[in-house]
Design a protein around this motif. Structure first.
Motif, PDB file in Angstrom:
ATOM      1  N   TYR A  33       0.841  -1.186   0.000  1.00 26.06           N
ATOM      2  CA  TYR A  33       0.000   0.000   0.000  1.00 26.06           C
ATOM      3  C   TYR A  33       0.881   1.244   0.000  1.00 26.06           C
ATOM      4  CZ  TYR A  33      -2.747  -3.658   2.368  1.00 26.06           C
ATOM      5  OH  TYR A  33      -3.342  -4.841   2.721  1.00 26.06           O
ATOM      6  N   TYR A  35       0.438   5.359   1.068  1.00 26.87           N
ATOM      7  CA  TYR A  35      -0.357   6.384   1.719  1.00 26.87           C
ATOM      8  C   TYR A  35       0.445   7.684   1.695  1.00 26.87           C
ATOM      9  CZ  TYR A  35      -3.196   2.647   3.926  1.00 26.87           C
ATOM     10  OH  TYR A  35      -4.021   1.573   4.174  1.00 26.87           O
ATOM     11  N   GLU A  42      -4.820  14.436   7.450  1.00 28.01           N
ATOM     12  CA  GLU A  42      -4.796  13.024   7.790  1.00 28.01           C
ATOM     13  C   GLU A  42      -3.967  12.237   6.781  1.00 28.01           C
ATOM     14  OE1 GLU A  42      -7.344  14.852   6.974  1.00 28.01           O
ATOM     15  OE2 GLU A  42      -8.608  13.867   5.482  1.00 28.01           O
ATOM     16  N   ILE A  43      -3.599  11.035   7.173  1.00 28.89           N
ATOM     17  CA  ILE A  43      -2.921  10.111   6.273  1.00 28.89           C
ATOM     18  C   ILE A  43      -3.966   9.593   5.292  1.00 28.89           C
ATOM     19  CG2 ILE A  43      -1.683   7.920   6.123  1.00 28.89           C
ATOM     20  CD1 ILE A  43      -0.831   8.405   9.081  1.00 28.89           C
ATOM     21  N   PHE A  45      -4.961   7.253   1.831  1.00 29.53           N
ATOM     22  CA  PHE A  45      -4.656   6.113   0.979  1.00 29.53           C
ATOM     23  C   PHE A  45      -4.425   6.575  -0.451  1.00 29.53           C
ATOM     24  CE2 PHE A  45      -5.073   1.874  -0.711  1.00 29.53           C
ATOM     25  CZ  PHE A  45      -5.792   2.006  -1.882  1.00 29.53           C
ATOM     26  N   HIS A  48      -3.222   0.344  -3.703  1.00 31.44           N
ATOM     27  CA  HIS A  48      -2.995  -0.971  -3.140  1.00 31.44           C
ATOM     28  C   HIS A  48      -2.622  -1.936  -4.255  1.00 31.44           C
ATOM     29  CE1 HIS A  48      -5.253  -4.797  -1.513  1.00 31.44           C
ATOM     30  NE2 HIS A  48      -3.948  -4.927  -1.385  1.00 31.44           N
ATOM     31  N   GLN A  55      -4.762  -3.351  -7.219  1.00 31.44           N
ATOM     32  CA  GLN A  55      -6.079  -3.761  -6.748  1.00 31.44           C
ATOM     33  C   GLN A  55      -7.023  -2.578  -6.604  1.00 31.44           C
ATOM     34  OE1 GLN A  55      -7.132  -6.889  -6.080  1.00 31.44           O
ATOM     35  NE2 GLN A  55      -9.141  -6.237  -5.390  1.00 31.44           N
ATOM     36  N   ASP A  56      -6.461  -1.454  -6.156  1.00 28.01           N
ATOM     37  CA  ASP A  56      -7.265  -0.266  -5.889  1.00 28.01           C
ATOM     38  C   ASP A  56      -6.362   0.950  -6.025  1.00 28.01           C
ATOM     39  OD1 ASP A  56      -9.224   0.886  -2.966  1.00 28.01           O
ATOM     40  OD2 ASP A  56      -8.869   1.789  -4.923  1.00 28.01           O
ATOM     41  N   TRP A 100      -4.694  -9.025   6.164  1.00 30.44           N
ATOM     42  CA  TRP A 100      -4.669  -7.682   5.574  1.00 30.44           C
ATOM     43  C   TRP A 100      -4.709  -6.615   6.653  1.00 30.44           C
ATOM     44  CZ3 TRP A 100      -8.388  -4.440   7.137  1.00 30.44           C
ATOM     45  CH2 TRP A 100      -9.524  -5.012   7.722  1.00 30.44           C
ATOM     46  N   GLN A 103      -1.239  -4.169   8.778  1.00 27.96           N
ATOM     47  CA  GLN A 103      -0.431  -3.463   7.797  1.00 27.96           C
ATOM     48  C   GLN A 103       0.797  -2.902   8.504  1.00 27.96           C
ATOM     49  OE1 GLN A 103      -2.651  -0.734   5.303  1.00 27.96           O
ATOM     50  NE2 GLN A 103      -4.371  -2.134   5.109  1.00 27.96           N
TER      51      GLN A 103
ATOM     52  N   ARG B  94     -11.796   0.746   8.553  1.00 28.76           N
ATOM     53  CA  ARG B  94     -11.997   0.141   7.237  1.00 28.76           C
ATOM     54  C   ARG B  94     -13.391  -0.450   7.222  1.00 28.76           C
ATOM     55  NH1 ARG B  94     -11.139  -5.790   4.934  1.00 28.76           N
ATOM     56  NH2 ARG B  94     -12.429  -5.378   3.124  1.00 28.76           N
ATOM     57  N   SER B  99     -12.787  -6.502  -1.360  1.00 30.25           N
ATOM     58  CA  SER B  99     -11.340  -6.708  -1.324  1.00 30.25           C
ATOM     59  C   SER B  99     -10.601  -5.388  -1.187  1.00 30.25           C
ATOM     60  CB  SER B  99     -10.898  -7.425  -2.599  1.00 30.25           C
ATOM     61  OG  SER B  99     -11.287  -6.668  -3.728  1.00 30.25           O
ATOM     62  N   TYR B 101      -8.828  -2.972   0.901  1.00 27.79           N
ATOM     63  CA  TYR B 101      -8.180  -3.032   2.206  1.00 27.79           C
ATOM     64  C   TYR B 101      -7.713  -1.673   2.700  1.00 27.79           C
ATOM     65  CZ  TYR B 101      -7.864  -8.108   1.383  1.00 27.79           C
ATOM     66  OH  TYR B 101      -8.145  -9.434   1.142  1.00 27.79           O
ATOM     67  N   LYS B 102      -8.113  -0.609   2.046  1.00 27.12           N
ATOM     68  CA  LYS B 102      -7.556   0.686   2.431  1.00 27.12           C
ATOM     69  C   LYS B 102      -8.086   1.125   3.779  1.00 27.12           C
ATOM     70  CE  LYS B 102     -10.927   3.712   0.162  1.00 27.12           C
ATOM     71  NZ  LYS B 102     -11.106   4.682  -0.938  1.00 27.12           N
ATOM     72  N   LEU B 103      -7.189   1.780   4.528  1.00 27.96           N
ATOM     73  CA  LEU B 103      -7.536   2.345   5.820  1.00 27.96           C
ATOM     74  C   LEU B 103      -7.813   3.832   5.665  1.00 27.96           C
ATOM     75  CD1 LEU B 103      -4.773   0.656   8.022  1.00 27.96           C
ATOM     76  CD2 LEU B 103      -7.136  -0.078   7.708  1.00 27.96           C
ATOM     77  N   PHE B 105      -7.811   7.209   7.868  1.00 27.33           N
ATOM     78  CA  PHE B 105      -7.204   7.683   9.106  1.00 27.33           C
ATOM     79  C   PHE B 105      -7.800   9.003   9.570  1.00 27.33           C
ATOM     80  CE2 PHE B 105      -3.530   4.969   9.919  1.00 27.33           C
ATOM     81  CZ  PHE B 105      -3.344   4.335   8.705  1.00 27.33           C
TER      82      PHE B 105
END
Lengths: 114, 115
Positions: A33, A35, A42-43, A45, A48, A55-56, A100, A103, B94, B99, B101-103, B105
């Motif tokens: 990932y 970020y 904020e942190i 994303f 991924h 994937q994303d 998952w 992390q 999350r 599928s 999986y991103k967080l 924050f």
């Protein structure tokens, strides 16, 4: 066991230049990932990978950002051309396929665009 | 989509005092919840997580957090802090399913423990 490593730790570049950030995940971690934390915010994303596949990538800000993970090992994040608003700390994280939710984050690359 | 609000950007406390770092979230689906800690010059480390089961979760170094679904909160507490707990703490969420999986924050809370 080595943790997630990132290179460089700091980078200062001028607006319009190109920068490439590298992330080496923990060995055996299929998930990788990216970020980013802009100062005071904020942190967030970015994207991924599962092995070498994206994937994303819903968090990528625009087409000046290009991430790759050739061979499913290390990953690079290229910013070309860099803008002032790209400044921030870029974190890489990795996780096993089955866990998952654990992390593991690297120390980050602090990018300053002047 | 999810969002996380950490109500305090900075929390100064004295050593051996109790502390609570507040976290509220917003989500249209059920969630998994996390607290991460970042010590100076280091990466984020997972402190504790709520996935399912008991709503009270604990870390190995004395922190605990309680998932409160009705209040949409996941506050972090420690009854007695040490100088070494000085760090920035991040709450993350999350959404269940898929599928992805991103967080997501919060902005982080800087905990400073003074002697």
């Amino acid at each position: 066991e080595a943790g997630v490593t990132q290179f460089p730790s700091h980078s200062v570049i001028e607006k319009g230049q190109t920068v490439t950030l590298r992330c080496d995940p923990i060995s055996g971690h299929d998930n990788l990932y990216w970020y980013r934390r802009v100062m005071g915010k904020e942190i967030k994303f970015l994207l991924h990978f599962v092995k070498e596949s994206k994937q994303d990538e819903s968090g990528m800000p625009n087409n000046r950002f290009l991430a790759e993970r050739t061979g499913g090992t290390y990953s690079t994040l290229k910013v070309q051309p860099a803008e002032l608003e790209d400044s921030g700390v870029y974190f890489c994280a990795s996780s096993l396929a089955d866990t998952w939710y654990e992390q593991y984050f690297g120390p980050g690359t602090r990018l300053t665009v002047t | 989509a999810q969002s996380v609000t950490q109500l305090d950007s900075q929390v100064p406390v004295f050593e051996e005092a109790p502390v609570e770092l507040r976290c509220n979230y917003s989500s249209s689906v059920s969630v998994y919840l996390f607290w991460y800690v970042q010590y100076p010059n280091q990466g984020l480390q997972l402190l504790l997580k709520y996935l399912s089961g008991s709503t009270l979760v604990e870390s190995i170094n004395g922190f605990e957090a309680e998932f409160n679904k009705s209040q949409t909160s996941f506050h972090l507490r420690k009854p007695s802090v040490h100088i070494s707990d000085t760090a920035e703490y991040f709450c993350a969420v999350r959404g269940l399913g898929g599928s992805n999986y991103k967080l997501t924050f919060g902005k982080g809370t800087l905990l400073t423990v003074n002697p």
